[in-house]
Design an enzyme around this catalytic site. Structure first.
Site, PDB file in Angstrom:
ATOM      1  N   LYS A 179      -7.450  -2.370  -8.095  1.00  0.00           N
ATOM      2  CA  LYS A 179      -6.064  -1.897  -8.248  1.00  0.00           C
ATOM      3  C   LYS A 179      -5.116  -2.948  -7.670  1.00  0.00           C
ATOM      4  O   LYS A 179      -5.026  -3.132  -6.467  1.00  0.00           O
ATOM      5  CB  LYS A 179      -5.820  -0.570  -7.521  1.00  0.00           C
ATOM      6  CG  LYS A 179      -4.494   0.038  -7.990  1.00  0.00           C
ATOM      7  CD  LYS A 179      -3.806   0.934  -7.018  1.00  0.00           C
ATOM      8  CE  LYS A 179      -2.946   0.259  -6.013  1.00  0.00           C
ATOM      9  NZ  LYS A 179      -1.767  -0.465  -6.535  1.00  0.00           N
ATOM     10  N   GLY A 232      -3.701  -5.416   2.703  1.00  0.00           N
ATOM     11  CA  GLY A 232      -2.346  -4.882   2.663  1.00  0.00           C
ATOM     12  C   GLY A 232      -1.847  -4.616   4.069  1.00  0.00           C
ATOM     13  O   GLY A 232      -2.311  -5.238   5.032  1.00  0.00           O
ATOM     14  N   SER A 233      -0.944  -3.678   4.190  1.00  0.00           N
ATOM     15  CA  SER A 233      -0.315  -3.416   5.489  1.00  0.00           C
ATOM     16  C   SER A 233      -1.259  -2.656   6.415  1.00  0.00           C
ATOM     17  O   SER A 233      -2.162  -1.939   5.970  1.00  0.00           O
ATOM     18  CB  SER A 233       0.959  -2.597   5.276  1.00  0.00           C
ATOM     19  OG  SER A 233       0.620  -1.338   4.723  1.00  0.00           O
ATOM     20  N   THR A 234      -1.006  -2.786   7.696  1.00  0.00           N
ATOM     21  CA  THR A 234      -1.798  -2.051   8.690  1.00  0.00           C
ATOM     22  C   THR A 234      -1.581  -0.538   8.521  1.00  0.00           C
ATOM     23  O   THR A 234      -2.518   0.246   8.661  1.00  0.00           O
ATOM     24  CB  THR A 234      -1.403  -2.531  10.100  1.00  0.00           C
ATOM     25  OG1 THR A 234      -1.807  -3.898  10.214  1.00  0.00           O
ATOM     26  CG2 THR A 234      -2.083  -1.714  11.186  1.00  0.00           C
ATOM     27  N   ARG A 235      -0.349  -0.155   8.174  1.00  0.00           N
ATOM     28  CA  ARG A 235      -0.067   1.279   7.990  1.00  0.00           C
ATOM     29  C   ARG A 235      -0.995   1.876   6.919  1.00  0.00           C
ATOM     30  O   ARG A 235      -1.662   2.881   7.159  1.00  0.00           O
ATOM     31  CB  ARG A 235       1.407   1.462   7.564  1.00  0.00           C
ATOM     32  CG  ARG A 235       1.828   2.899   7.369  1.00  0.00           C
ATOM     33  CD  ARG A 235       3.276   2.983   6.850  1.00  0.00           C
ATOM     34  NE  ARG A 235       3.442   2.415   5.524  1.00  0.00           N
ATOM     35  CZ  ARG A 235       3.138   3.043   4.383  1.00  0.00           C
ATOM     36  NH1 ARG A 235       2.644   4.265   4.418  1.00  0.00           N
ATOM     37  NH2 ARG A 235       3.322   2.450   3.217  1.00  0.00           N
ATOM     38  N   GLY A 237      -3.710   0.423   5.650  1.00  0.00           N
ATOM     39  CA  GLY A 237      -5.100   0.131   6.013  1.00  0.00           C
ATOM     40  C   GLY A 237      -5.713   1.246   6.855  1.00  0.00           C
ATOM     41  O   GLY A 237      -6.874   1.628   6.664  1.00  0.00           O
ATOM     42  N   GLU A 255      -8.168  -5.997   5.373  1.00  0.00           N
ATOM     43  CA  GLU A 255      -7.510  -7.244   5.809  1.00  0.00           C
ATOM     44  C   GLU A 255      -6.030  -6.922   5.889  1.00  0.00           C
ATOM     45  O   GLU A 255      -5.391  -6.695   4.865  1.00  0.00           O
ATOM     46  CB  GLU A 255      -7.742  -8.369   4.780  1.00  0.00           C
ATOM     47  CG  GLU A 255      -9.193  -8.662   4.474  1.00  0.00           C
ATOM     48  CD  GLU A 255      -9.910  -9.319   5.633  1.00  0.00           C
ATOM     49  OE1 GLU A 255      -9.251  -9.917   6.493  1.00  0.00           O
ATOM     50  OE2 GLU A 255     -11.154  -9.214   5.678  1.00  0.00           O
ATOM     51  N   CYS A 290       0.480 -13.222   5.277  1.00  0.00           N
ATOM     52  CA  CYS A 290       0.003 -12.421   6.409  1.00  0.00           C
ATOM     53  C   CYS A 290      -0.172 -13.286   7.650  1.00  0.00           C
ATOM     54  O   CYS A 290       0.018 -12.826   8.769  1.00  0.00           O
ATOM     55  CB  CYS A 290      -1.316 -11.762   6.048  1.00  0.00           C
ATOM     56  SG  CYS A 290      -2.534 -12.935   5.436  1.00  0.00           S
ATOM     57  N   GLU A 389       5.979  -7.188  11.835  1.00  0.00           N
ATOM     58  CA  GLU A 389       5.789  -8.128  10.725  1.00  0.00           C
ATOM     59  C   GLU A 389       6.979  -7.977   9.773  1.00  0.00           C
ATOM     60  O   GLU A 389       7.227  -6.885   9.266  1.00  0.00           O
ATOM     61  CB  GLU A 389       4.491  -7.791  10.000  1.00  0.00           C
ATOM     62  CG  GLU A 389       4.148  -8.782   8.928  1.00  0.00           C
ATOM     63  CD  GLU A 389       2.865  -8.437   8.190  1.00  0.00           C
ATOM     64  OE1 GLU A 389       2.646  -7.250   7.897  1.00  0.00           O
ATOM     65  OE2 GLU A 389       2.087  -9.361   7.911  1.00  0.00           O
TER      66      GLU A 389
HETATM   67  P1  NAD Z   1       0.878  -2.291   1.196  1.00  0.00           P
HETATM   68  O1  NAD Z   1      -0.034  -1.806   2.248  1.00  0.00           O
HETATM   69  O2  NAD Z   1       2.161  -1.593   1.003  1.00  0.00           O
HETATM   70  O3  NAD Z   1       0.163  -2.246  -0.231  1.00  0.00           O
HETATM   71  C1  NAD Z   1      -1.060  -2.912  -0.458  1.00  0.00           C
HETATM   72  C2  NAD Z   1      -1.776  -2.238  -1.608  1.00  0.00           C
HETATM   73  O4  NAD Z   1      -2.096  -0.909  -1.209  1.00  0.00           O
HETATM   74  C3  NAD Z   1      -0.955  -2.122  -2.885  1.00  0.00           C
HETATM   75  O5  NAD Z   1      -1.789  -2.303  -3.997  1.00  0.00           O
HETATM   76  C4  NAD Z   1      -0.459  -0.689  -2.832  1.00  0.00           C
HETATM   77  O6  NAD Z   1      -0.175  -0.122  -4.086  1.00  0.00           O
HETATM   78  C5  NAD Z   1      -1.630   0.010  -2.169  1.00  0.00           C
HETATM   79  N1  NAD Z   1      -1.289   1.272  -1.506  1.00  0.00           N
HETATM   80  C6  NAD Z   1      -0.108   1.632  -0.956  1.00  0.00           C
HETATM   81  N2  NAD Z   1      -0.192   2.889  -0.476  1.00  0.00           N
HETATM   82  C7  NAD Z   1      -1.447   3.318  -0.703  1.00  0.00           C
HETATM   83  C8  NAD Z   1      -2.139   4.522  -0.443  1.00  0.00           C
HETATM   84  N3  NAD Z   1      -1.538   5.545   0.145  1.00  0.00           N
HETATM   85  N4  NAD Z   1      -3.435   4.605  -0.810  1.00  0.00           N
HETATM   86  C9  NAD Z   1      -4.064   3.562  -1.400  1.00  0.00           C
HETATM   87  N5  NAD Z   1      -3.447   2.409  -1.702  1.00  0.00           N
HETATM   88  C10 NAD Z   1      -2.160   2.276  -1.352  1.00  0.00           C
HETATM   89  O7  NAD Z   1       1.090  -3.841   1.477  1.00  0.00           O
HETATM   90  P2  NAD Z   1       1.949  -4.879   0.640  1.00  0.00           P
HETATM   91  O8  NAD Z   1       3.386  -4.678   0.959  1.00  0.00           O
HETATM   92  O9  NAD Z   1       1.527  -4.872  -0.775  1.00  0.00           O
HETATM   93  O10 NAD Z   1       1.423  -6.274   1.244  1.00  0.00           O
HETATM   94  C11 NAD Z   1       1.906  -6.812   2.407  1.00  0.00           C
HETATM   95  C12 NAD Z   1       0.918  -6.580   3.541  1.00  0.00           C
HETATM   96  O11 NAD Z   1      -0.338  -7.149   3.223  1.00  0.00           O
HETATM   97  C13 NAD Z   1       1.364  -7.291   4.814  1.00  0.00           C
HETATM   98  O12 NAD Z   1       1.197  -6.428   5.905  1.00  0.00           O
HETATM   99  C14 NAD Z   1       0.421  -8.477   4.901  1.00  0.00           C
HETATM  100  O13 NAD Z   1       0.240  -8.968   6.201  1.00  0.00           O
HETATM  101  C15 NAD Z   1      -0.820  -7.916   4.331  1.00  0.00           C
HETATM  102  N6  NAD Z   1      -1.728  -8.980   3.907  1.00  0.00           N
HETATM  103  C16 NAD Z   1      -2.840  -9.233   4.661  1.00  0.00           C
HETATM  104  C17 NAD Z   1      -3.717 -10.268   4.308  1.00  0.00           C
HETATM  105  C18 NAD Z   1      -4.966 -10.556   5.117  1.00  0.00           C
HETATM  106  O14 NAD Z   1      -5.851 -11.223   4.596  1.00  0.00           O
HETATM  107  N7  NAD Z   1      -5.071 -10.092   6.365  1.00  0.00           N
HETATM  108  C19 NAD Z   1      -3.448 -11.038   3.173  1.00  0.00           C
HETATM  109  C20 NAD Z   1      -2.302 -10.758   2.433  1.00  0.00           C
HETATM  110  C21 NAD Z   1      -1.451  -9.718   2.809  1.00  0.00           C
END
Ligand code: NAD
Length: 489
Positions: A179, A232-235, A237, A255, A290, A389
């Protein structure tokens, strides 16, 4: 017209398909606000269809049953397909998420292709084990593919983030349901077509675009998904781990975010290089990385000199149209993210940090989403711009006086993704590197990166590692087979 060129439909079981209820969402370019295409808005029924296809492909062994040498050849062909379509993919990535086209082409396409190729080449060089048991028995310790792997990725490096997960997952024989982010779904859909063209069988690699709660959650909660790999975000995650526990205890790998400290001591071996790296690394990809070194700690005795050099470089990062070949700073991914960055900047101002440059939206007349490169000085650890962040082109500069103090302050974060230390003193470099709680510590640089090294964080920056041979651990189960030996001699 572009609207007719880009196909936004989901990719399930080897075919482009509309969402079951025909729902779509608009894919808007942050470059100039134009509508690129409409994209399938997948929901739980669509996720279910994709998981059923992935399970069937896994169970009948159409992919994992192939000889490793055959899978290797196909993975490498998949990588070659990316390079053959590099211009198309780079343009799509730039239009979809706003990064400069020169980097979309030279970094994103090449890194994603290299990742696929590297795991393809690695897959037939991994041997299993035989345990040193008594002679009356033989114990085989073997890795098996985990099964159906759900993958959820963000928008900042859409192809690379997807490749870091699909490459090792596919290489060891799993089926995948990916996804992509609703903010940048297009290249993932195209990758699935290129995978099929390369010979990855139908149903093995499926892509289901949609929103997090509607498409991501059903994937993370699905009872027939064996592993969920999330960036994605820690929230979100944290929610992924909860969903894994609430459903079938699928393996969950995350991650997540970062607020990486970059520590420059007065005995830094090359001040100009440290300045260039500090500035270049925070503003690369519009600050939407990130691992961006967003907290810059400078030893007090060189603070003013360092800051002056930083400010002299900032004009080089003025935002411009990312479709122009010379642009180094493009558009923020969408209006929502741009407003979030501007709110953080406003917060920094109201908490009393000194805004030295930038701070505003740029190129508003373009219809796109641009933010000026922004530098705050006089930042304290308690301010939100030093703790949260921002994920935008905002650098917070802090000053320090001694080594123990700066290590303690650098570690005072919920995150632990990356860090850097600049000093010519080897003892100090190694001592500080050891004391910093981060998945990666850079010494006198911040640019080195290679598919051979693991990437991931300590603390709330996540669980597990992408890249390198370590990534295979996430997508395999370890099985022991005991065999009784009744020796005839
Ligand atoms: P996000 O957490 O908002 O979304 C990430 C993904 O999760 C998207 O595909 C989104 O549609 C999905 N998502 C959102 N809510 C969800 C839910 N309730 N259930 C399942 N999936 C859901 O993050 P973002 O804004 O897309 O990306 C930015 C974040 O990603 C930053 O915090 C960044 O640090 C992190 N990031 C980390 C790394 C790493 O390797 N550590 C790499 C790139 C980005």
């Amino acid at each position: 017209m572009i609207q007719q060129i880009y196909d936004g439909r989901a990719f399930i079981n080897g075919q482009r398909v509309a969402a079951r209820d025909e729902a779509t969402f608009d894919c808007i370019s942050p470059v100039d606000g134009r509508l690129l295409t409409t994209v399938s808005r997948c929901q739980s029924t669509d996720i279910d269809t994709a998981v059923v296809a992935a399970r069937a492909a896994f169970d009948d062994q159409r992919w994992r049953g192939m000889a490793p040498a055959t899978r290797k050849r196909i993975m490498i062909k998949f990588a070659d397909q990316l390079i053959a379509h590099a211009d198309e993919l780079a343009l799509m990535e730039t239009l979809d998420m706003g990064k400069p086209i020169q980097y979309a082409r030279s970094v994103d396409v090449n890194s994603a292709a290299n990742c696929l190729r590297w795991y393809g080449e690695a897959l037939d060089k991994i041997y299993d084990e035989i345990a040193p048991t008594p002679q009356t028995a033989l114990a085989l310790i073997q890795r098996e593919p985990v099964g159906v792997v759900g993958i959820i990725v963000p928008w900042n490096y859409p192809m690379i983030m997807a490749a870091w997960k699909i490459a090792p997952a596919l290489a060891v024989g799993n089926s995948v349901v990916l996804k992509p982010s609703e903010k940048s779904p297009l290249t993932a859909l195209r990758l699935a077509e290129l995978a099929l063209d390369a010979g990855i069988p139908e149903g093995v690699f499926n892509v289901v675009p949609g929103f997090g709660p509607e498409a991501g959650s059903p994937l993370a909660l699905h009872m027939d998904v064996d592993c969920i790999a999330f960036t994605g975000s820690t929230r979100v995650g944290k929610q992924i781990h909860v969903m894994a526990g609430q459903s079938n205890l699928k393996r969950a790998w995350t991650e997540l975010g970062g607020k990486s400290p970059n520590i420059v001591f007065a005995d830094c071996p090359n001040l100009d290089k440290a300045v260039q790296t500090a500035v270049g690394s925070i503003f690369f990809n519009q600050g939407e990385s990130c691992n961006a070194p967003s907290r810059l700690y400078v030893e007090a005795s060189i603070h003013d000199q360092f800051l002056e050099k930083v400010l002299a470089l900032v004009p080089n990062y003025r935002p411009a149209n990312p479709l122009v070949g010379s642009t180094v700073m493009g558009a923020i991914v969408d209006q929502t993210q741009m407003q979030s960055v501007l709110r953080h900047i406003e917060g920094g101002r109201s908490e009393g940090a000194a805004l030295l440059c930038g701070g505003s939206q740029a190129l508003a007349q373009s219809g796109g989403c641009y933010v000026e490169p922004t530098v705050f000085a006089g930042v304290t650890d308690a301010m939100a711009i030093a703790r949260e962040e921002i994920f935008g082109p905002v650098l917070s500069v802090l000053s320090f006086n001694d080594t123990a103090e700066v290590v303690q302050r650098a570690n005072q974060s919920v995150y632990g993704l990356q860090a850097a230390v600049w000093t010519r003193d080897l003892n100090k470099a190694l001592g500080v590197a050891r004391a910093l709680r981060a998945g990666t510590v850079h010494v006198n640089q911040y640019d080195e990166d290679d598919i051979t090294v693991p990437f991931g964080g300590f603390k709330q920056s996540g669980v597990g590692r992408d890249k390198s041979l370590h990534a295979f651990d996430k997508y395999t189960e370890t099985k022991t087979t005991w065999i009784r030996i009744d020796s005839p001699v």
